[in-house]
Design an enzyme around this catalytic site. Structure first.
Site, PDB file in Angstrom:
ATOM      1  N   CYS A 115       2.796   7.836  10.369  1.00  0.00           N
ATOM      2  CA  CYS A 115       3.460   6.470  10.542  1.00  0.00           C
ATOM      3  C   CYS A 115       4.513   6.447  11.573  1.00  0.00           C
ATOM      4  O   CYS A 115       4.818   5.225  11.934  1.00  0.00           O
ATOM      5  CB  CYS A 115       4.237   5.945   9.082  1.00  0.00           C
ATOM      6  SG  CYS A 115       3.141   5.881   7.723  1.00  0.00           S
ATOM      7  N   HIS A 259       9.365   0.791  10.691  1.00  0.00           N
ATOM      8  CA  HIS A 259       8.035   0.756  10.515  1.00  0.00           C
ATOM      9  C   HIS A 259       7.601   0.081   8.857  1.00  0.00           C
ATOM     10  O   HIS A 259       8.684   0.328   7.982  1.00  0.00           O
ATOM     11  CB  HIS A 259       7.584   2.183  10.261  1.00  0.00           C
ATOM     12  CG  HIS A 259       6.490   2.576   9.355  1.00  0.00           C
ATOM     13  ND1 HIS A 259       5.276   2.126   9.766  1.00  0.00           N
ATOM     14  CD2 HIS A 259       6.502   3.244   8.254  1.00  0.00           C
ATOM     15  CE1 HIS A 259       4.295   2.732   8.615  1.00  0.00           C
ATOM     16  NE2 HIS A 259       5.022   3.640   7.795  1.00  0.00           N
ATOM     17  N   ASN A 289       1.023  -1.631   4.518  1.00  0.00           N
ATOM     18  CA  ASN A 289       1.470  -0.447   5.554  1.00  0.00           C
ATOM     19  C   ASN A 289       0.326   0.065   6.443  1.00  0.00           C
ATOM     20  O   ASN A 289      -0.543   0.635   5.747  1.00  0.00           O
ATOM     21  CB  ASN A 289       1.899   0.716   4.701  1.00  0.00           C
ATOM     22  CG  ASN A 289       2.458   1.748   5.497  1.00  0.00           C
ATOM     23  OD1 ASN A 289       2.062   2.002   6.583  1.00  0.00           O
ATOM     24  ND2 ASN A 289       3.179   2.693   4.813  1.00  0.00           N
TER      25      ASN A 289
HETATM   26  N1  COA Z   1       0.425  -0.900 -10.792  1.00  0.00           N
HETATM   27  C1  COA Z   1       1.251  -0.654 -11.871  1.00  0.00           C
HETATM   28  N2  COA Z   1       1.842   0.128 -12.345  1.00  0.00           N
HETATM   29  C2  COA Z   1       1.891   1.460 -11.456  1.00  0.00           C
HETATM   30  C3  COA Z   1       1.323   1.476 -10.247  1.00  0.00           C
HETATM   31  C4  COA Z   1       0.688   0.037  -9.738  1.00  0.00           C
HETATM   32  N3  COA Z   1      -0.003  -0.022  -8.814  1.00  0.00           N
HETATM   33  N4  COA Z   1       1.511   2.456  -9.646  1.00  0.00           N
HETATM   34  C5  COA Z   1       2.267   3.089 -10.598  1.00  0.00           C
HETATM   35  N5  COA Z   1       2.390   2.506 -11.385  1.00  0.00           N
HETATM   36  C6  COA Z   1       3.451   2.957 -12.596  1.00  0.00           C
HETATM   37  C7  COA Z   1       3.441   4.372 -13.005  1.00  0.00           C
HETATM   38  O1  COA Z   1       2.148   4.866 -13.644  1.00  0.00           O
HETATM   39  C8  COA Z   1       4.734   4.495 -13.566  1.00  0.00           C
HETATM   40  O2  COA Z   1       4.328   4.270 -14.996  1.00  0.00           O
HETATM   41  P1  COA Z   1       5.041   5.123 -16.383  1.00  0.00           P
HETATM   42  O3  COA Z   1       6.263   4.730 -16.266  1.00  0.00           O
HETATM   43  O4  COA Z   1       4.350   4.453 -17.589  1.00  0.00           O
HETATM   44  O5  COA Z   1       4.834   6.489 -15.996  1.00  0.00           O
HETATM   45  C9  COA Z   1       5.395   3.257 -13.405  1.00  0.00           C
HETATM   46  O6  COA Z   1       4.482   2.410 -12.429  1.00  0.00           O
HETATM   47  C10 COA Z   1       6.399   3.717 -12.330  1.00  0.00           C
HETATM   48  O7  COA Z   1       6.085   4.661 -11.453  1.00  0.00           O
HETATM   49  P2  COA Z   1       6.681   5.282 -10.013  1.00  0.00           P
HETATM   50  O8  COA Z   1       5.717   6.038  -9.172  1.00  0.00           O
HETATM   51  O9  COA Z   1       8.108   5.787 -10.497  1.00  0.00           O
HETATM   52  O10 COA Z   1       7.068   3.719  -9.490  1.00  0.00           O
HETATM   53  P3  COA Z   1       8.137   3.499  -8.204  1.00  0.00           P
HETATM   54  O11 COA Z   1       9.130   2.458  -8.674  1.00  0.00           O
HETATM   55  O12 COA Z   1       8.540   4.674  -7.533  1.00  0.00           O
HETATM   56  O13 COA Z   1       7.423   2.705  -7.149  1.00  0.00           O
HETATM   57  C11 COA Z   1       5.976   3.300  -5.133  1.00  0.00           C
HETATM   58  C12 COA Z   1       6.189   3.218  -6.646  1.00  0.00           C
HETATM   59  C13 COA Z   1       4.897   3.734  -4.555  1.00  0.00           C
HETATM   60  C14 COA Z   1       5.987   1.414  -5.018  1.00  0.00           C
HETATM   61  C15 COA Z   1       7.337   3.728  -4.620  1.00  0.00           C
HETATM   62  O14 COA Z   1       7.532   5.111  -5.042  1.00  0.00           O
HETATM   63  C16 COA Z   1       7.282   3.660  -3.366  1.00  0.00           C
HETATM   64  O15 COA Z   1       7.318   2.524  -2.571  1.00  0.00           O
HETATM   65  N6  COA Z   1       7.441   4.811  -2.417  1.00  0.00           N
HETATM   66  C17 COA Z   1       7.373   4.922  -1.103  1.00  0.00           C
HETATM   67  C18 COA Z   1       6.207   4.490  -0.559  1.00  0.00           C
HETATM   68  C19 COA Z   1       6.325   4.215   0.990  1.00  0.00           C
HETATM   69  O16 COA Z   1       6.901   3.880   1.584  1.00  0.00           O
HETATM   70  N7  COA Z   1       5.027   5.013   1.308  1.00  0.00           N
HETATM   71  C20 COA Z   1       4.839   4.912   3.105  1.00  0.00           C
HETATM   72  C21 COA Z   1       5.416   5.978   3.628  1.00  0.00           C
HETATM   73  S1  COA Z   1       5.197   6.029   5.321  1.00  0.00           S
END
Ligand code: COA
Length: 332
Positions: A115, A259, A289
């Site tokens: 990225c 980004h 993204n």
């Molecule tokens: N839809 C519904 N539920 C989902 C899901 C989806 N697409 N993806 C994960 N979940 C669930 C998980 O299984 C978890 O369930 P549980 O509580 O029953 O175990 C719950 O949602 C929370 O998961 P978690 O991974 O802790 O969520 P989060 O709040 O961290 O959000 C992201 C997940 C990916 C959105 C977040 O971590 C994020 O944005 N991270 C940065 C990503 C990023 O910027 N990437 C690019 C880098 S360049």
């Protein structure tokens, strides 16, 4: 004589026609529009059609950038192609684009800086221009990430985030007081496995085994929480170092282009930098993204919308797999 600087003479972008909404994804995996919007801000993204690679997506973006720069293919001295989703494992997409668009036998190479591809690419191009080696460099950032997504329940935390797209700039030499004021680059390889695509790997004589396919090692894996935790620290850190380097403060910024990782990350950066809404550009809502392509797509849209004008101070910052991060300050 004034010293040589590099500046962005032209910018363009291209995204695939196919819009994939959150509702469409919710038919493939256990997710909802509400969950995706609340956690990421993304409403929809674009997916390339079968058979379309980053070099194909890049062509209209490059044509737009050349037109915007009022230059022709023959004026370009070098192609730098930033992608982590190259058309083929070997060779790089830069020389594929060189051939498809009929550039002369100029140098063309890929950089694989996730990225942060735009930041690393502009840093390299800037050095070539400042040293007087080249006058016009094409920096192309193009990604087809949709085929690296596990579009099932197993991949739902990663698959809802990424999309396909391409952005391109022409970086040219000038002796005017404008252009790239600085670039700052960083990495921390301890975090390789927090955001990676493991297979096919040259470490295995099988390259891609039945077992690794069953495990889904050929899909992009992301530890969302770890990525989030590091990103919200590194973005403000690198923006501040670049402002300090230039003797500037956040009040001097006309437009911040982060980004497009996640709208929540952008919002946190905006808050930490104390910037009003009109000084931060986001379009993740429509494209997701797009990895290396996200910043040049934003720059292209921002310029078309009149949100970037000559002499504006534009700051771009990125964070991604590696981890890699960095920033650039541009006097447009
Ligand atoms: N839809 C519904 N539920 C989902 C899901 C989806 N697409 N993806 C994960 N979940 C669930 C998980 O299984 C978890 O369930 P549980 O509580 O029953 O175990 C719950 O949602 C929370 O998961 P978690 O991974 O802790 O969520 P989060 O709040 O961290 O959000 C992201 C997940 C990916 C959105 C977040 O971590 C994020 O944005 N991270 C940065 C990503 C990023 O910027 N990437 C690019 C880098 S360049």
């Amino acid at each position: 004589m004034n010293k040589i600087r590099s500046y962005i003479k032209g910018v363009g972008h291209n995204v695939p026609d196919r819009v994939v909404t959150n509702d469409e994804l919710s038919k493939l995996m256990d997710t909802t529009d509400q969950w995706i919007v609340e956690r990421t801000g993304i409403k929809e993204r674009r997916f390339a059609d079968e058979g379309v690679g980053p070099s194909d997506l890049a062509i209209p973006a490059v044509e737009n950038a050349l037109q915007d720069a009022n230059l022709s293919k023959d004026d370009i001295d070098l192609i730098i192609f930033a992608t982590i989703s190259s058309d083929y494992y070997i060779p790089g997409a830069g020389c594929i684009l060189q051939d498809k668009m009929g550039f002369g036998n100029i140098g063309a190479f890929d950089i694989k800086t996730s990225c942060a591809g735009f930041i690393y690419g502009i840093s390299m191009a800037d050095q070539y221009i400042k040293s007087g080696t080249f006058d016009n460099i094409l920096l192309v950032c193009s990604e087809v990430q949709s085929t690296t997504m596990d579009l099932s329940d197993r991949g739902r935390n990663t698959a809802v985030i990424f999309g396909d797209g391409a952005g391109a700039i022409v970086l040219s030499s000038t002796t005017e007081d404008r252009g790239i004021l600085s670039t700052h680059l960083h990495s921390d390889g301890k975090n390789v496995k927090e955001l990676w695509l493991k297979e096919p790997s040259t470490k295995s004589s099988n390259r891609l085994s039945k077992e690794s396919i069953e495990r889904g090692d050929h899909f992009l894996f992301m530890n969302g929480r770890e990525v989030f935790r590091h990103a919200v620290k590194r973005f403000p850190e690198t923006i501040n170092e670049s402002l300090e380097f230039n003797g500037l403060t956040s009040e001097d910024i006309d437009l911040l282009v982060p980004h497009q990782a996640n709208l929540r990350i952008s919002d946190m950066i905006q808050k930490k930098m104390g910037l009003p809404d009109n000084k931060v550009f986001n379009n993740i809502q429509k494209y997701g993204n797009t990895t290396a392509a996200s910043i040049p797509i934003c720059l292209s849209e921002a310029k078309k919308e009149g949100r970037i004008n000559n002499n504006d101070l534009v700051v771009c910052a990125a964070f991604g797999a590696g981890f890699l991060w960095g920033s650039t300050v541009i006097k447009w």
